[in-house]
Design a protein around this motif. Structure first.
Motif, PDB file in Angstrom:
ATOM      1  N   GLN A 114     -14.204   6.300  -5.001  1.00 51.87           N
ATOM      2  CA  GLN A 114     -14.068   4.978  -4.409  1.00 51.87           C
ATOM      3  C   GLN A 114     -12.640   4.742  -3.929  1.00 51.87           C
ATOM      4  N   LEU A 115     -12.540   4.036  -2.811  1.00 54.77           N
ATOM      5  CA  LEU A 115     -11.284   3.887  -2.089  1.00 54.77           C
ATOM      6  C   LEU A 115     -10.427   2.743  -2.635  1.00 54.77           C
ATOM      7  N   THR A 116      -9.205   3.054  -3.016  1.00 50.56           N
ATOM      8  CA  THR A 116      -8.220   2.016  -3.322  1.00 50.56           C
ATOM      9  C   THR A 116      -7.879   1.314  -2.018  1.00 50.56           C
ATOM     10  N   VAL A 130      -9.990  14.006  -2.457  1.00 46.60           N
ATOM     11  CA  VAL A 130      -9.237  12.757  -2.481  1.00 46.60           C
ATOM     12  C   VAL A 130      -9.144  12.280  -3.932  1.00 46.60           C
ATOM     13  N   GLY A 131      -7.955  11.826  -4.314  1.00 44.62           N
ATOM     14  CA  GLY A 131      -7.750  11.374  -5.684  1.00 44.62           C
ATOM     15  C   GLY A 131      -7.251  12.467  -6.613  1.00 44.62           C
ATOM     16  N   ARG A 132      -7.329  13.718  -6.136  1.00 44.61           N
ATOM     17  CA  ARG A 132      -6.807  14.835  -6.908  1.00 44.61           C
ATOM     18  C   ARG A 132      -5.762  15.608  -6.109  1.00 44.61           C
ATOM     19  N   ASP A 133      -6.109  15.992  -4.864  1.00 45.98           N
ATOM     20  CA  ASP A 133      -5.200  16.767  -4.024  1.00 45.98           C
ATOM     21  C   ASP A 133      -4.383  15.888  -3.081  1.00 45.98           C
ATOM     22  N   LEU A 134      -4.861  14.709  -2.790  1.00 43.55           N
ATOM     23  CA  LEU A 134      -4.158  13.771  -1.923  1.00 43.55           C
ATOM     24  C   LEU A 134      -4.587  12.352  -2.261  1.00 43.55           C
ATOM     25  N   SER A 135      -3.781  11.392  -1.848  1.00 43.03           N
ATOM     26  CA  SER A 135      -4.032   9.983  -2.156  1.00 43.03           C
ATOM     27  C   SER A 135      -4.264   9.199  -0.871  1.00 43.03           C
ATOM     28  N   VAL A 136      -5.175   8.216  -0.938  1.00 35.73           N
ATOM     29  CA  VAL A 136      -5.527   7.415   0.235  1.00 35.73           C
ATOM     30  C   VAL A 136      -5.623   5.947  -0.169  1.00 35.73           C
ATOM     31  N   VAL A 137      -5.049   5.067   0.675  1.00 35.23           N
ATOM     32  CA  VAL A 137      -5.191   3.622   0.503  1.00 35.23           C
ATOM     33  C   VAL A 137      -5.636   3.031   1.828  1.00 35.23           C
ATOM     34  N   LEU A 194      -3.981  -5.775  -3.705  1.00 33.57           N
ATOM     35  CA  LEU A 194      -4.374  -4.372  -3.687  1.00 33.57           C
ATOM     36  C   LEU A 194      -5.344  -4.124  -4.837  1.00 33.57           C
ATOM     37  N   ILE A 195      -6.485  -3.536  -4.514  1.00 35.54           N
ATOM     38  CA  ILE A 195      -7.536  -3.298  -5.503  1.00 35.54           C
ATOM     39  C   ILE A 195      -7.544  -1.820  -5.877  1.00 35.54           C
ATOM     40  N   GLU A 196      -7.196  -1.541  -7.106  1.00 38.34           N
ATOM     41  CA  GLU A 196      -7.142  -0.163  -7.590  1.00 38.34           C
ATOM     42  C   GLU A 196      -8.552   0.384  -7.811  1.00 38.34           C
ATOM     43  N   LYS A 197      -8.808   1.577  -7.221  1.00 37.79           N
ATOM     44  CA  LYS A 197     -10.058   2.263  -7.470  1.00 37.79           C
ATOM     45  C   LYS A 197      -9.749   3.716  -7.863  1.00 37.79           C
ATOM     46  N   GLU A 198     -10.201   4.686  -7.084  1.00 39.36           N
ATOM     47  CA  GLU A 198     -10.102   6.071  -7.556  1.00 39.36           C
ATOM     48  C   GLU A 198      -9.452   7.024  -6.555  1.00 39.36           C
ATOM     49  N   SER A 199      -8.932   6.533  -5.432  1.00 40.09           N
ATOM     50  CA  SER A 199      -8.495   7.449  -4.377  1.00 40.09           C
ATOM     51  C   SER A 199      -7.006   7.775  -4.409  1.00 40.09           C
ATOM     52  N   VAL A 200      -6.301   7.294  -5.419  1.00 37.41           N
ATOM     53  CA  VAL A 200      -4.872   7.604  -5.553  1.00 37.41           C
ATOM     54  C   VAL A 200      -4.695   8.500  -6.778  1.00 37.41           C
ATOM     55  N   VAL A 201      -3.955   9.581  -6.595  1.00 35.28           N
ATOM     56  CA  VAL A 201      -3.730  10.536  -7.672  1.00 35.28           C
ATOM     57  C   VAL A 201      -3.047   9.834  -8.847  1.00 35.28           C
ATOM     58  N   ARG A 202      -3.576  10.066 -10.051  1.00 34.39           N
ATOM     59  CA  ARG A 202      -3.014   9.434 -11.246  1.00 34.39           C
ATOM     60  C   ARG A 202      -2.019  10.380 -11.917  1.00 34.39           C
ATOM     61  N   ALA A 221       0.827  -1.207   0.000  1.00 33.68           N
ATOM     62  CA  ALA A 221       0.000   0.000   0.000  1.00 33.68           C
ATOM     63  C   ALA A 221       0.862   1.258   0.000  1.00 33.68           C
ATOM     64  N   THR A 222       1.894   1.268   0.831  1.00 33.80           N
ATOM     65  CA  THR A 222       2.783   2.435   0.903  1.00 33.80           C
ATOM     66  C   THR A 222       3.580   2.583  -0.387  1.00 33.80           C
ATOM     67  N   ARG A 223       3.991   1.455  -0.956  1.00 31.73           N
ATOM     68  CA  ARG A 223       4.706   1.496  -2.238  1.00 31.73           C
ATOM     69  C   ARG A 223       3.830   2.106  -3.323  1.00 31.73           C
ATOM     70  N   ARG A 224       2.529   1.802  -3.272  1.00 27.80           N
ATOM     71  CA  ARG A 224       1.608   2.370  -4.261  1.00 27.80           C
ATOM     72  C   ARG A 224       1.556   3.887  -4.138  1.00 27.80           C
ATOM     73  N   LEU A 225       1.550   4.382  -2.903  1.00 29.33           N
ATOM     74  CA  LEU A 225       1.527   5.826  -2.675  1.00 29.33           C
ATOM     75  C   LEU A 225       2.840   6.474  -3.119  1.00 29.33           C
ATOM     76  N   LEU A 226       3.942   5.791  -2.871  1.00 28.37           N
ATOM     77  CA  LEU A 226       5.237   6.307  -3.325  1.00 28.37           C
ATOM     78  C   LEU A 226       5.279   6.375  -4.852  1.00 28.37           C
ATOM     79  N   ASP A 227       4.765   5.318  -5.501  1.00 30.44           N
ATOM     80  CA  ASP A 227       4.752   5.295  -6.967  1.00 30.44           C
ATOM     81  C   ASP A 227       3.867   6.400  -7.549  1.00 30.44           C
ATOM     82  N   ALA A 228       2.881   6.842  -6.754  1.00 28.37           N
ATOM     83  CA  ALA A 228       1.995   7.917  -7.206  1.00 28.37           C
ATOM     84  C   ALA A 228       2.625   9.294  -7.012  1.00 28.37           C
TER      85      ALA A 228
END
Length: 348
Positions: A285-287, A263-270, A340-348, A168-175
């Protein structure tokens, strides 16, 4: 009613060979090709094992007891029980489930299952914790589900908590998140909390960053939790949040909305759980990381049956699952790597 004698006549083997195959005692005694042929003919003829006759021959009832605390009253009970029931049915067992919630006396429930002659027991908890095994189960075949005994001697299965947090943390780092916070759990005795904090810290440090304790808040729920997350927003200004579970992710969504952040634009949440209520309510929707409740139930029941029958089970017959299950001879505890299920809460 189809008999073993009829199967023997059709396949050209002895009744004793048919008995070994149909009672899953053929490994090392019957050639695999012959055993497969016997099973195919038995299926074709519609053979069904007579549980009462089998019980008399083997001194087993083919009953498994599933004892739960804080499981049957949660949204995850269905998956865990369904997994255990699926494995039990596949190997010719019946599952009886009892809950010790709501003031039910645990010893009395265990005694009732023992009166029914249960061959072995699954003892399940929620939120992966260290638990004392009831004394009445000390001399019984036993597997712990989402729990571990203090000495690590009883076979058990649990999510790989460290990998949950690391992924989960790696996903946020990658974002591209620069300041990643962890909203953890302050309840004591939680293996999940220990593993997830360690995985979060390792991912941060493996990325060449310094672990910052100020970016970690451990909370329970309601007002104090919301206040702690609000303070985290104001004092540390994270742009990424890894949350112990989906419920705690709600506090992040609430604090972001109060500050005009999206969420998903200004900050990312997992989050963690893939909790149906939050999955269908939070917007965007929450990743999240899905916990392996079906897999834990299935693996635990298969492991228990292997202990009861003192044999390995053919893993090639196991169902296809979201998370890969470990082998039955895995160490204690057996750990399941979650998806990890990708949805919409992590900045693309």
């Amino acid at each position: 009613m189809v008999t073993m004698k009829q199967i023997a006549e059709r396949t050209g083997v002895s009744v004793s060979t048919v008995s070994l195959v149909m009672n899953h005692r053929d490994e090392g005694r019957v050639k695999p090709a012959i055993a497969a042929h016997v099973r195919a003919v038995a299926d074709e003829l519609g053979y069904r094992v007579n549980p009462m006759a089998s019980s008399l021959r083997t001194n087993r009832t083919h009953i498994l007891g599933f004892i739960s605390e804080e499981v049957a009253t949660t949204p995850y009970a269905g998956g865990m029980i369904l997994g255990a029931q699926s494995a039990a049915s596949q190997y010719g067992y019946m599952l009886i489930t009892v809950s010790t919630d709501g003031g039910m006396d645990e010893d009395e429930e265990i005694e009732a299952l023992q009166r029914y002659g249960a061959d072995g027991f699954l003892y399940a908890k929620m939120s992966n914790r260290v638990t004392e095994v009831p004394r009445r189960l000390n001399d019984c075949p036993l597997v712990l589900v989402d729990a571990t005994d203090p000495d690590g001697l009883v076979p058990s299965v649990e999510p790989d908590e460290y990998r949950i947090a690391y992924d989960a943390t790696r996903r946020l780092l990658d974002a591209g998140c620069g300041r990643i916070a962890y909203v953890g759990c302050s309840e004591g005795g939680m293996i999940a909390q220990q593993g997830r904090l360690a995985g979060y810290r390792a991912a941060i440090e493996d990325a060449g960053r310094k672990f910052n304790e100020r970016l970690v808040v451990n909370v329970l729920n309601n007002g104090p939790a919301l206040e702690a997350v609000s303070d985290l927003f104001d004092w540390e200004r994270p742009d990424g949040f890894f949350c112990f579970n989906d419920a705690r992710a709600w506090y992040v969504y609430e604090c972001a909305a109060r500050r005009g952040l999206t969420v998903g634009r200004d900050l990312s949440v997992v989050g963690v759980d893939n909790h149906r209520v939050f999955a269908e309510t939070l917007s965007p929707q929450l990743t999240t990381v899905e916990l392996p409740h079906f897999e834990m139930g299935y693996w635990a029941a298969a492991k228990l049956i292997s202990l009861i029958e003192d044999r390995s089970l053919d893993e090639s017959e196991w169902p296809s699952t979201t998370a890969p299950m470990p082998p039955l001879d895995a160490g204690i505890p057996a750990k399941i790597h979650c998806r990890l299920i990708e949805k919409e809460s992590v900045v693309r």
